[in-house]
Design a protein around this motif. Structure first.
Motif, PDB file in Angstrom:
ATOM      1  N   MET A 198     -12.898   8.499 -12.038  1.00 17.54           N
ATOM      2  CA  MET A 198     -12.035   9.450 -11.336  1.00 17.54           C
ATOM      3  C   MET A 198     -10.724   9.597 -12.105  1.00 17.54           C
ATOM      4  SD  MET A 198     -10.795  11.461  -9.047  1.00 17.54           S
ATOM      5  CE  MET A 198     -12.207  11.602  -7.952  1.00 17.54           C
ATOM      6  N   PHE A 199     -10.387  10.827 -12.488  1.00 23.41           N
ATOM      7  CA  PHE A 199      -9.222  11.040 -13.348  1.00 23.41           C
ATOM      8  C   PHE A 199      -7.996  11.564 -12.613  1.00 23.41           C
ATOM      9  CE2 PHE A 199     -12.837  10.766 -16.102  1.00 23.41           C
ATOM     10  CZ  PHE A 199     -12.374   9.904 -17.072  1.00 23.41           C
ATOM     11  N   ALA A 200      -8.120  11.850 -11.337  1.00 27.72           N
ATOM     12  CA  ALA A 200      -6.946  12.172 -10.524  1.00 27.72           C
ATOM     13  C   ALA A 200      -6.413  10.886  -9.900  1.00 27.72           C
ATOM     14  CB  ALA A 200      -7.304  13.175  -9.431  1.00 27.72           C
ATOM     15  N   HIS A 201      -5.133  10.893  -9.569  1.00 26.82           N
ATOM     16  CA  HIS A 201      -4.557   9.744  -8.863  1.00 26.82           C
ATOM     17  C   HIS A 201      -4.680   9.987  -7.360  1.00 26.82           C
ATOM     18  CE1 HIS A 201      -2.975   6.948 -11.821  1.00 26.82           C
ATOM     19  NE2 HIS A 201      -2.629   7.982 -12.567  1.00 26.82           N
ATOM     20  N   LEU A 202      -5.919   9.995  -6.881  1.00 22.54           N
ATOM     21  CA  LEU A 202      -6.143  10.268  -5.465  1.00 22.54           C
ATOM     22  C   LEU A 202      -5.600   9.176  -4.554  1.00 22.54           C
ATOM     23  CD1 LEU A 202      -9.710  11.850  -5.206  1.00 22.54           C
ATOM     24  CD2 LEU A 202      -7.510  12.919  -4.723  1.00 22.54           C
ATOM     25  N   GLU A 203      -5.337   7.997  -5.112  1.00 19.26           N
ATOM     26  CA  GLU A 203      -4.776   6.929  -4.285  1.00 19.26           C
ATOM     27  C   GLU A 203      -3.309   7.168  -3.944  1.00 19.26           C
ATOM     28  OE1 GLU A 203      -3.676   5.557  -8.455  1.00 19.26           O
ATOM     29  OE2 GLU A 203      -5.212   6.781  -7.475  1.00 19.26           O
ATOM     30  N   TYR A 204      -2.638   8.068  -4.676  1.00 15.45           N
ATOM     31  CA  TYR A 204      -1.220   8.328  -4.423  1.00 15.45           C
ATOM     32  C   TYR A 204      -1.012   8.890  -3.019  1.00 15.45           C
ATOM     33  CZ  TYR A 204       0.587   7.798  -9.246  1.00 15.45           C
ATOM     34  OH  TYR A 204       0.986   7.311 -10.453  1.00 15.45           O
ATOM     35  N   GLY A 205       0.074   8.436  -2.372  1.00 12.54           N
ATOM     36  CA  GLY A 205       0.518   9.048  -1.139  1.00 12.54           C
ATOM     37  C   GLY A 205       1.422  10.232  -1.433  1.00 12.54           C
ATOM     38  N   ARG A 206       2.064  10.739  -0.418  1.00  9.17           N
ATOM     39  CA  ARG A 206       2.879  11.945  -0.541  1.00  9.17           C
ATOM     40  C   ARG A 206       3.916  11.862  -1.662  1.00  9.17           C
ATOM     41  NH1 ARG A 206       4.097  15.912   3.075  1.00  9.17           N
ATOM     42  NH2 ARG A 206       3.064  14.730   4.742  1.00  9.17           N
ATOM     43  N   LYS A 207       4.554  10.713  -1.827  1.00 11.62           N
ATOM     44  CA  LYS A 207       5.652  10.598  -2.788  1.00 11.62           C
ATOM     45  C   LYS A 207       5.234   9.974  -4.123  1.00 11.62           C
ATOM     46  CE  LYS A 207       9.337  10.450   0.676  1.00 11.62           C
ATOM     47  NZ  LYS A 207      10.513   9.695   1.190  1.00 11.62           N
ATOM     48  N   GLY A 208       3.939   9.814  -4.344  1.00 10.92           N
ATOM     49  CA  GLY A 208       3.491   9.153  -5.568  1.00 10.92           C
ATOM     50  C   GLY A 208       3.918   9.863  -6.836  1.00 10.92           C
TER      51      GLY A 208
END
Length: 270
Positions: A198-208
């Protein structure tokens, strides 16, 4: 049913925040999970700093092979050749051990780059500028990990490099499953080997993305950095970061955890 044992090699710069993000997204579905966070021992030849040792354990390859699943995180290293990473041999040893033990794998951003290079010889190249922002995507091959999402779904990216798309398409073991609408990688899988990249930072929250941007400009104030695109409601004041990938995040991680549970169940039924 016992909790799923999921290991994480955390090589991100913001290790505490990464632990918290991954804990949040991996427990979102309500499936019981037992998370084990590690650091590569070769990264700290004189011993890990106290702040790291307090939240991460030294990587044990033997222990990693006992996990139901394992995640290798991203790292702000994609502009460097893999040979320049002090702990790349340890990471490659981990990759081989996970594959040998048939552990379900999820490789995120730089982790995905390193794994594709190690397992399949896929080459990495630098992008003209950082891919940084929130972008719409298209599904090019169906996968349960994206089930329920429609073309145009959003995901955040933050990287300076990309893997060779043509080589991925030529590798029969790999399935290219999703791209940005302009052709940047999102998701690749080897279903037989239980590997997802997975190449997106899908774990990031709103302010990532905001925190990543602030880290870069504070570290190198003399450099010009592009703001994350399609992210701020008010770009002029870096205000109003939008969480447009919340649905994508929930679908992907909930489905991945469900898949791990199904693999564990199947193994138990044999």
């Amino acid at each position: 049913m016992r909790p799923l044992k999921i290991g994480v090699l955390n090589v991100m710069h913001d290790k505490q925040a990464t632990n918290e993000r991954l804990t949040r997204v991996l427990t979102h579905s309500g499936q019981p999970v037992e998370l084990h966070f590690y650091y590569p021992t070769l990264h700290y030849p004189q011993g890990a700093p106290a702040a790291v040792a307090a939240i991460l354990s030294p990587l044990s390859i033997t222990e990693a092979q006992t996990m139901d699943a394992f995640i290798v995180t991203g790292a702000p290293l994609e502009a460097l050749p893999f040979s320049a990473i002090t702990y790349i041999d340890e990471v490659n040893q981990l990759f081989d051990a996970l594959a040998a033990a048939h552990v379900v794998q999820l490789h995120l951003c730089w982790g995905g780059m390193a794994a594709l290079a190690h397992f399949y010889g896929i080459e990495k190249h630098l992008l003209p500028h950082k891919l940084f922002g929130v972008y719409p995507h298209k599904i090019v091959a169906e996968t349960p990990l994206l089930a329920g999402l429609q073309d145009g779904f959003k995901a955040p990216h933050a990287r300076y490099a990309e893997m060779d798309l043509a080589q991925i398409r030529q590798q029969p073991q790999l399935t290219l499953e999703a791209l940005t609408e302009t052709g940047d990688l999102l998701l690749v899988e080897n279903h037989h080997a239980e590997q997802a990249f997975m190449f997106a930072h899908l774990e990031y929250g709103r302010k990532g993305l905001l925190h990543e941007y602030q880290r870069e400009i504070s570290t190198y104030p003399d450099r010009h950095y592009r703001q994350p695109e399609n992210y701020f409601a008010d770009p002029a004041h870096l205000a109003g970061p939008q969480f447009d990938w919340a649905a994508t995040q929930a679908v992907f991680f909930d489905q991945w955890v469900a898949h791990v549970a199904e693999v564990v169940k199947t193994k138990g039924d044999k």
